[in-house]
Write an enzyme that holds these catalytic residues in place. Structure first.
Site, mmCIF file in Angstrom:
data_model
loop_
_atom_site.group_PDB
_atom_site.id
_atom_site.type_symbol
_atom_site.label_atom_id
_atom_site.label_comp_id
_atom_site.label_asym_id
_atom_site.label_seq_id
_atom_site.Cartn_x
_atom_site.Cartn_y
_atom_site.Cartn_z
ATOM 1 N N ASP A 44 0.905 -1.098 0.026
ATOM 2 C CA ASP A 44 0.101 -0.035 -0.110
ATOM 3 C C ASP A 44 0.740 1.224 -0.106
ATOM 4 O OD1 ASP A 44 -2.375 1.337 -0.083
ATOM 5 O OD2 ASP A 44 -2.579 1.399 2.086
ATOM 6 N N CYS A 98 -19.650 -13.980 -4.217
ATOM 7 C CA CYS A 98 -20.680 -13.277 -3.451
ATOM 8 C C CYS A 98 -22.054 -13.677 -3.466
ATOM 9 C CB CYS A 98 -20.399 -11.895 -3.735
ATOM 10 S SG CYS A 98 -18.885 -10.790 -3.378
ATOM 11 N N CYS A 101 -25.813 -11.874 -2.476
ATOM 12 C CA CYS A 101 -25.537 -11.053 -1.187
ATOM 13 C C CYS A 101 -25.429 -9.895 -1.423
ATOM 14 C CB CYS A 101 -24.552 -11.679 -0.300
ATOM 15 S SG CYS A 101 -24.255 -10.722 1.191
ATOM 16 N N CYS A 104 -23.166 -5.459 2.073
ATOM 17 C CA CYS A 104 -22.078 -4.396 1.889
ATOM 18 C C CYS A 104 -23.040 -3.029 1.346
ATOM 19 C CB CYS A 104 -20.889 -4.714 1.359
ATOM 20 S SG CYS A 104 -21.117 -5.179 -0.334
ATOM 21 N N CYS A 154 -18.474 -1.830 5.341
ATOM 22 C CA CYS A 154 -18.814 -2.769 4.268
ATOM 23 C C CYS A 154 -18.162 -4.183 4.563
ATOM 24 C CB CYS A 154 -18.653 -2.106 2.924
ATOM 25 S SG CYS A 154 -16.837 -1.729 2.581
#
Length: 268
Positions: A44, A98, A101, A104, A154
């Site tokens: 990062d 996922c 769903c 989030c 989320c």
């Protein structure tokens, strides 16, 4: 009527420790591939779309909240990579799991996820509290609630994170000053204390000035009229010698907003 409950503690979300020293990973790769190469480690720390490379490396899939999700570890992951000149064989791309769903998307307090796999960064609480360098739009200040640095709602609601990994490594432990403090306690800290507290951490990205901006908004959102005294005392001039950041126009404007909001709360 019963007294109102105390305001929740400020919320902070942290980034990982620094990447390992270059010799550590370079020796490991060198031992495996038996040849010299050029490379650079990232955690990062540069303009790299880490989640995309991670998906193509088979580490997981990109969820509807735009985070990488691993079937075993969920999305509480820190992605690191070595960009190098080695000709490495590609892995199989991970499949999306996922399904139907949308938790989030439904849980995002600012509707920063307008549809699956799309993030409106200008509405995201992480952007507003970390990346935004100027004034937080007044229309979005209520949305910050007690978020002072970042947001992971989320990810909190994601079923793949129902059993998050835990670590006893001190590198992941919160610093004492940020271990569930009260908003008032943080606000009344001197600039020097805050500067020492954020040194060497991701909070340094926001700096003392923007941290104070976010604290002012959180104090205004607390609904606790008692914190008005702390704000009033700070802005009266008696505390500005040790807290010069409050005189900055960016901070002062948000303090004024918080004072006005708390004044209205005291009348209601």
């Amino acid at each position: 009527p019963p007294p109102p409950p105390p305001p929740p503690p400020p919320l902070f979300f942290f980034h990982p420790p620094a990447a390992p020293p270059d010799p550590l990973w370079s020796r490991g790769l060198g031992d495996v591939y038996k040849r010299q190469f050029q490379g650079k480690a990232y955690v990062d720390t540069g303009p790299v779309q880490e989640r995309v490379y991670a998906q193509h490396a088979g580490l997981g899939w990109i969820g509807k909240n735009t985070c990488l999700i691993n079937a075993e570890k969920g999305s509480w992951l820190f992605l690191s990579e070595v960009i190098c000149s080695l000709d490495l064989p590609p892995d199989e791309v991970a499949l999306d799991q996922c399904g139907d769903c949308t938790l989030c998307i439904e849980a995002c307090p600012t509707e920063a996820l307008p549809r699956p796999w799309v993030l409106d960064a200008t509405k995201c609480l992480s952007y507003l509290t970390i990346e935004l360098k100027n004034t937080v739009p007044e229309s979005q200040r209520d949305d910050l609630t007690n978020h002072v640095f970042g947001c992971d709602i989320c990810q909190d609601v994601c079923p793949w994170n129902s059993a998050p990994a835990k670590s006893d490594d001190g590198a992941w432990a919160p610093r004492a000053i940020f271990d569930r403090p009260s908003l008032t306690d943080l606000w009344t800290r001197s600039d020097a204390e805050l500067r020492v507290a954020i040194k060497g951490s991701a909070l340094k990205r926001a700096g003392v000035k923007r941290l104070r901006r976010n604290l002012a908004v959180a104090l205004g959102n607390s609904g606790d009229v008692k914190v008005r005294d702390a704000l009033d005392q700070t802005m009266s001039g008696t505390e500005t010698d040790k807290m010069p950041s409050v005189r900055d126009p960016l901070v002062a404007e948000h303090v004024d907003w918080a004072q006005r909001k708390l004044a209205l709360a005291s009348q209601g």
